[in-house]
Write a protein that holds these residues in place. Sequence first.
Motif, PDB file in Angstrom:
ATOM      1  N   LEU A  21       0.837  -1.203   0.000  1.00  0.00           N
ATOM      2  CA  LEU A  21       0.000   0.000   0.000  1.00  0.00           C
ATOM      3  C   LEU A  21       0.874   1.255   0.000  1.00  0.00           C
ATOM      4  CD1 LEU A  21      -2.788   1.305   0.124  1.00  0.00           C
ATOM      5  CD2 LEU A  21      -2.648   1.198   2.629  1.00  0.00           C
ATOM      6  N   ALA A  22       1.939   1.252   0.788  1.00  0.00           N
ATOM      7  CA  ALA A  22       2.844   2.405   0.822  1.00  0.00           C
ATOM      8  C   ALA A  22       3.452   2.662  -0.559  1.00  0.00           C
ATOM      9  CB  ALA A  22       3.942   2.186   1.858  1.00  0.00           C
ATOM     10  N   ILE A  48       8.239  -3.589   8.855  1.00  0.00           N
ATOM     11  CA  ILE A  48       7.646  -2.929   7.693  1.00  0.00           C
ATOM     12  C   ILE A  48       8.659  -2.018   7.013  1.00  0.00           C
ATOM     13  CG2 ILE A  48       5.892  -1.265   6.956  1.00  0.00           C
ATOM     14  CD1 ILE A  48       4.068  -2.487   9.140  1.00  0.00           C
ATOM     15  N   GLY A  49       9.361  -1.218   7.811  1.00  0.00           N
ATOM     16  CA  GLY A  49      10.325  -0.281   7.244  1.00  0.00           C
ATOM     17  C   GLY A  49      11.419  -0.963   6.441  1.00  0.00           C
ATOM     18  N   THR A  50      11.920  -2.089   6.917  1.00  0.00           N
ATOM     19  CA  THR A  50      12.990  -2.775   6.199  1.00  0.00           C
ATOM     20  C   THR A  50      12.500  -3.367   4.890  1.00  0.00           C
ATOM     21  OG1 THR A  50      12.585  -4.711   7.606  1.00  0.00           O
ATOM     22  CG2 THR A  50      14.417  -3.287   8.212  1.00  0.00           C
ATOM     23  N   GLN A  51      11.296  -3.972   4.902  1.00  0.00           N
ATOM     24  CA  GLN A  51      10.794  -4.549   3.654  1.00  0.00           C
ATOM     25  C   GLN A  51      10.465  -3.453   2.640  1.00  0.00           C
ATOM     26  OE1 GLN A  51       7.380  -7.629   2.060  1.00  0.00           O
ATOM     27  NE2 GLN A  51       8.230  -7.949   4.082  1.00  0.00           N
ATOM     28  N   LEU A  52       9.929  -2.330   3.125  1.00  0.00           N
ATOM     29  CA  LEU A  52       9.675  -1.194   2.242  1.00  0.00           C
ATOM     30  C   LEU A  52      10.984  -0.702   1.634  1.00  0.00           C
ATOM     31  CD1 LEU A  52       7.869   1.004   1.045  1.00  0.00           C
ATOM     32  CD2 LEU A  52       8.095   2.263   3.201  1.00  0.00           C
ATOM     33  N   SER A  53      12.030  -0.686   2.428  1.00  0.00           N
ATOM     34  CA  SER A  53      13.345  -0.254   1.968  1.00  0.00           C
ATOM     35  C   SER A  53      13.797  -1.079   0.771  1.00  0.00           C
ATOM     36  CB  SER A  53      14.351  -0.393   3.123  1.00  0.00           C
ATOM     37  OG  SER A  53      15.671  -0.143   2.702  1.00  0.00           O
ATOM     38  N   VAL A  54      13.645  -2.391   0.856  1.00  0.00           N
ATOM     39  CA  VAL A  54      14.089  -3.292  -0.220  1.00  0.00           C
ATOM     40  C   VAL A  54      13.281  -3.060  -1.490  1.00  0.00           C
ATOM     41  CG1 VAL A  54      14.243  -5.710  -0.930  1.00  0.00           C
ATOM     42  CG2 VAL A  54      14.963  -5.030   1.376  1.00  0.00           C
ATOM     43  N   LEU A  55      11.951  -2.971  -1.357  1.00  0.00           N
ATOM     44  CA  LEU A  55      11.118  -2.786  -2.547  1.00  0.00           C
ATOM     45  C   LEU A  55      11.340  -1.412  -3.175  1.00  0.00           C
ATOM     46  CD1 LEU A  55       7.696  -4.433  -1.635  1.00  0.00           C
ATOM     47  CD2 LEU A  55       9.672  -5.407  -2.765  1.00  0.00           C
ATOM     48  N   PHE A 110       4.311  13.020   2.159  1.00  0.00           N
ATOM     49  CA  PHE A 110       4.284  12.477   3.522  1.00  0.00           C
ATOM     50  C   PHE A 110       3.305  11.315   3.597  1.00  0.00           C
ATOM     51  CE2 PHE A 110       2.258  12.356   7.728  1.00  0.00           C
ATOM     52  CZ  PHE A 110       3.374  12.162   8.539  1.00  0.00           C
ATOM     53  N   LEU A 111       3.713  10.227   4.271  1.00  0.00           N
ATOM     54  CA  LEU A 111       2.836   9.082   4.495  1.00  0.00           C
ATOM     55  C   LEU A 111       2.819   8.712   5.972  1.00  0.00           C
ATOM     56  CD1 LEU A 111       4.541   8.434   1.631  1.00  0.00           C
ATOM     57  CD2 LEU A 111       3.040   6.440   1.654  1.00  0.00           C
ATOM     58  N   ILE A 154      -6.642   0.474   6.355  1.00  0.00           N
ATOM     59  CA  ILE A 154      -6.650  -0.777   5.581  1.00  0.00           C
ATOM     60  C   ILE A 154      -5.243  -1.241   5.216  1.00  0.00           C
ATOM     61  CG2 ILE A 154      -8.961  -0.418   4.623  1.00  0.00           C
ATOM     62  CD1 ILE A 154      -7.496   0.559   2.015  1.00  0.00           C
ATOM     63  N   GLY A 155      -4.217  -0.690   5.885  1.00  0.00           N
ATOM     64  CA  GLY A 155      -2.854  -1.080   5.545  1.00  0.00           C
ATOM     65  C   GLY A 155      -2.663  -2.587   5.520  1.00  0.00           C
ATOM     66  N   GLY A 156      -3.196  -3.275   6.505  1.00  0.00           N
ATOM     67  CA  GLY A 156      -3.069  -4.727   6.565  1.00  0.00           C
ATOM     68  C   GLY A 156      -4.315  -5.462   6.115  1.00  0.00           C
ATOM     69  N   SER A 157      -5.244  -4.733   5.509  1.00  0.00           N
ATOM     70  CA  SER A 157      -6.540  -5.341   5.164  1.00  0.00           C
ATOM     71  C   SER A 157      -6.555  -5.882   3.747  1.00  0.00           C
ATOM     72  CB  SER A 157      -7.665  -4.316   5.358  1.00  0.00           C
ATOM     73  OG  SER A 157      -7.775  -3.971   6.707  1.00  0.00           O
TER      74      SER A 157
END
Length: 403
Positions: free
Chosen positions: A109-110, A156-163, A229-230, A287-290
Motif C-alpha cells: 500500500l505504501a 515494515i520499514g525494512t521490507q519497504l526499503s528493499v522494494l 508524507f505518508l 486498511i494497511g493490513g486489510s
Amino acid sequence: MSDSTVRALLLEQIHPDAEEILHSAGFVVERVDRALDEDELVSRMRDVTLLGIRSKTQVTRRVLDAAPRLVAIGAFCIGTNQIDLVAASEAGVTVFNAPFSNTRSVVELAIAEIIAMTRRLTEKNALMHAGVWDKSADGAHEVRGRTLGIVGYGNIGTQLSVLAEGLGMRVLFFDTADRLALGNARRSLSLKELLAESDVVTLHVDGRAANENFFGDADFATMRPGSLFLNLSRGFVVDYAALRAHIERGHVAGAAVDVFPVEPKGRGDEFVSELRGLPNVILTPHIGGSTEEAQQDIGRFVAGKFRDFVRDGSTAMSVNVPSLALPRPEGTLRLILLHRNVPGVLARVNGLLAEHGVNVEAQLLGTRGDFGYVVTDSASGVTQTIVDEIRGMPETVRLRVIF
C-alpha cells in the motif's frame, strides 16, 4: 481446563479461518463482526476464555476485572496498544499478536501511494470522473531517483526499503534502535537530517505512548519543499492540523494517511478529519493490513497461538509474559505457573513437589520483567493439595493444570 469449556469471543471481522482452527480444537466460538465498547465488552466477558480483537476494541483493566476465566487475548493485528498490558499481566492473562503477517500488505500500500502521489493520480482520476480531460505532465514525476526517508526501520520499514530500492529509489532511514541497513539504505544520524534530504517521508513507528504527537509542525517545516508524507503507523503520532496547514501552503505537495487519532467504530459510520477535501491527499480507512491474504495469515497465526497456549501452555512470541515452548511428553500432567519474578519461587515449587514424592519429568523457567513463567511436567503424584499449595503462594499470579 478441558477443551470443551474453552469459550472464544472473536470481534471485528476476524478471518473465518481463525474460527475454524478454534472449532477444530474443540473450543466454543462466538463472533461479533464489529468492535465493542467497554460496557458491551464487560457484559460479555464472564465466561470468555479467549478474546480475539483487532485495533478498535479497547481492553481496559475494567474489562479484565470482569473476565475471571480469561486466560489469553489475541490482537489479530500488529499493535497491542489497545490492550492494558500491565493489567493483563497482573491478571495472569497472556497476550499474543501477529507482528509479521500483514507486513507485505502494508508495504505494498505504501508503494502504491508513493507512486499515486508522485504521478498525482487521484487528481487526474477526479477530473476524469468529472468529465475533464487534462492530459499534462505538469507536477507528475517518476519515483526512480527520488529519495525515500523511512522513519522506523522495523519489519515494515525494512521490507519497504528493499522494494523501494528495486524501484530505483535512494533510501534513508532513521530509528532510535540499532538497525542493520539492508541493501544500499543509509542510516540518518537524526530525524532532522532525514527530513531535510528526503523527497518522500513515511512513518512506521510503533504505538508506544511516548510516540504520541511524535511528528508535528516543526517536523513538517523541516521537510523539503514539495515533498510527500505518508503515515501508515498510528493515528496519534501525527499532528494532522499542522499537516493540513503545510499542504495548504504548498510546502508539502501530497500526503497519504491510513490511520487517525479517532476512527469510526463500524463500517459505514461517518469519518471526520481535517484532511478531507485536500488535493493530492489519499485517505484510506485503516486498511494497511486489510488484504484477504494478510487477514487469513493473521487469523491462522493468532488462532494457532490460542490453541497451543490452551493445550500446552506455549507462550512463544507472547508480548507480555516470558516466551516459552516446552514439548509435552505423553501421559504427563503439566503445571503452568505465572508468578511474580522474585528469588526462590522455583525452589519453593520443587520443594513442594519433592515433599509429596512427585518426580519432575521436564521443567522450563523463563522470566520477563516483573513476571516469571514455569512449566513443569510430571507423570504422576500431583494432587489437589499440591495444586492448592502452589496456588496459595503469595508470588502466584495464575496456576493452570493441563491433563
